[in-house]
Design an enzyme around this catalytic site. Structure first.
Site, PDB file in Angstrom:
ATOM      1  N   HIS A  17       0.873  -1.170  -0.111  1.00 40.87           N
ATOM      2  CA  HIS A  17      -0.070  -0.331  -0.203  1.00 40.87           C
ATOM      3  C   HIS A  17       0.905   1.011   0.234  1.00 40.87           C
ATOM      4  CE1 HIS A  17      -3.268  -2.498   2.618  1.00 40.87           C
ATOM      5  NE2 HIS A  17      -3.741  -1.968   1.580  1.00 40.87           N
ATOM      6  N   LYS A  41     -17.902  -5.672   8.747  1.00 38.97           N
ATOM      7  CA  LYS A  41     -16.801  -6.909   8.222  1.00 38.97           C
ATOM      8  C   LYS A  41     -16.168  -6.715   9.128  1.00 38.97           C
ATOM      9  CE  LYS A  41     -12.981  -6.589   4.383  1.00 38.97           C
ATOM     10  NZ  LYS A  41     -12.545  -6.002   3.513  1.00 38.97           N
ATOM     11  N   ARG A  90      -1.923  -5.796  -8.910  1.00 40.64           N
ATOM     12  CA  ARG A  90      -1.015  -7.112  -7.877  1.00 40.64           C
ATOM     13  C   ARG A  90      -0.329  -7.891  -9.302  1.00 40.64           C
ATOM     14  NH1 ARG A  90      -3.161  -7.451  -2.447  1.00 40.64           N
ATOM     15  NH2 ARG A  90      -5.158  -7.314  -3.550  1.00 40.64           N
ATOM     16  N   SER A 127      -2.809  -7.634   3.169  1.00 39.35           N
ATOM     17  CA  SER A 127      -3.159  -7.220   3.907  1.00 39.35           C
ATOM     18  C   SER A 127      -3.979  -8.762   5.000  1.00 39.35           C
ATOM     19  CB  SER A 127      -4.279  -6.551   4.772  1.00 39.35           C
ATOM     20  OG  SER A 127      -4.110  -5.419   4.130  1.00 39.35           O
TER      21      SER A 127
HETATM   22  O1  PNS Z   1      -9.156  -2.530   0.207  1.00 44.47           O
HETATM   23  P1  PNS Z   1     -10.380  -2.920   0.139  1.00 44.47           P
HETATM   24  O2  PNS Z   1     -11.270  -3.859   0.704  1.00 44.47           O
HETATM   25  O3  PNS Z   1     -10.217  -4.053  -1.351  1.00 44.47           O
HETATM   26  O4  PNS Z   1     -11.070  -1.976  -0.603  1.00 44.47           O
HETATM   27  C1  PNS Z   1     -12.218  -1.769  -1.685  1.00 44.47           C
HETATM   28  C2  PNS Z   1     -12.569  -0.083  -1.239  1.00 44.47           C
HETATM   29  C3  PNS Z   1     -12.826   0.064   0.295  1.00 44.47           C
HETATM   30  C4  PNS Z   1     -11.771   0.301  -2.845  1.00 44.47           C
HETATM   31  C5  PNS Z   1     -14.310  -0.774  -1.857  1.00 44.47           C
HETATM   32  O5  PNS Z   1     -14.506  -1.637  -1.033  1.00 44.47           O
HETATM   33  C6  PNS Z   1     -15.254   0.447  -2.211  1.00 44.47           C
HETATM   34  O6  PNS Z   1     -14.548   1.548  -3.062  1.00 44.47           O
HETATM   35  N1  PNS Z   1     -15.940   0.465  -0.558  1.00 44.47           N
HETATM   36  C7  PNS Z   1     -17.155   2.074  -0.645  1.00 44.47           C
HETATM   37  C8  PNS Z   1     -18.235   1.696  -1.250  1.00 44.47           C
HETATM   38  C9  PNS Z   1     -18.294   1.777  -2.955  1.00 44.47           C
HETATM   39  O7  PNS Z   1     -17.873   2.900  -3.285  1.00 44.47           O
HETATM   40  N2  PNS Z   1     -18.550   0.153  -4.115  1.00 44.47           N
HETATM   41  C10 PNS Z   1     -18.840   0.904  -4.701  1.00 44.47           C
HETATM   42  C11 PNS Z   1     -17.246   0.662  -5.794  1.00 44.47           C
HETATM   43  S1  PNS Z   1     -17.950   0.174  -7.658  1.00 44.47           S
END
Ligand code: PNS
Length: 159
Positions: A17, A41, A90, A127
């Protein structure tokens, strides 16, 4: 002024990150690291702890700020004058999920997503894997910042 966001759960922040955030900080005027508040979560660290760790490990970058958000990422972007999302890719396995989110975010609010290929040193890193290995006593030094490593060890010792 170009302000971008690096969103995620960051439970906890890894060197992968940090690599993306620091490279984004070299390209854009301001980088907002946005920690998703997701009460459904189960996480090892609370949002406050994750924000605090991120602030500590990014404190040397003058143009990086750490915030939290809930709801849609595009709404957070609109409220904070953010025009683009920067994410690390990645491997091919990341691509499908990331592409769906990028296309949805563009459709919802014309928010662009820019992908950076991760440093090959960290291409296997996530993570959840770090937590798993650390939980069973494996060595994760060099995969997370030292500050996070200490916090991780302390948290796992509580269990
Ligand atoms: O580290 P992660 O859990 O892979 O991050 C995922 C994240 C936070 C980028 C994604 O879940 C997100 O943007 N969530 C916010 C809700 C949202 O906007 N969802 C629609 C995305 S298309």
């Amino acid at each position: 002024m170009q302000r971008v966001v690096c969103p995620g759960s960051f439970d906890p922040v890894t060197n992968g990150h940090l690599d993306i955030v620091s490279r984004a900080a070299g390209l854009y005027d301001e980088v907002v690291v946005a920690v998703l508040i997701n009460i459904t979560k189960r996480t090892l660290f609370t949002v406050d702890e994750r924000v605090e760790m991120l602030r500590e490990v990014t404190k040397s970058y003058g143009n990086v700020h750490v915030e939290r958000f809930h709801g849609l990422l595009v709404d957070f972007c609109a409220a904070n004058g953010i025009t683009a999302v920067v994410k690390g890719l990645r491997a091919v396995s990341d691509f499908e999920y990331e592409m769906q989110m990028a296309q949805m975010n563009y459709r919802l609010a014309k928010v662009e997503t820019l992908f950076m290929t991760t440093n090959p040193l960290y291409s296997f890193l996530r993570s959840s894997l770090v937590k798993d290995v650390a939980r069973y006593g494996g060595d994760v030094s060099g995969l997370v910042p030292d500050y996070v490593l200490e916090r991780l060890r302390a948290r796992l010792a509580e269990d």
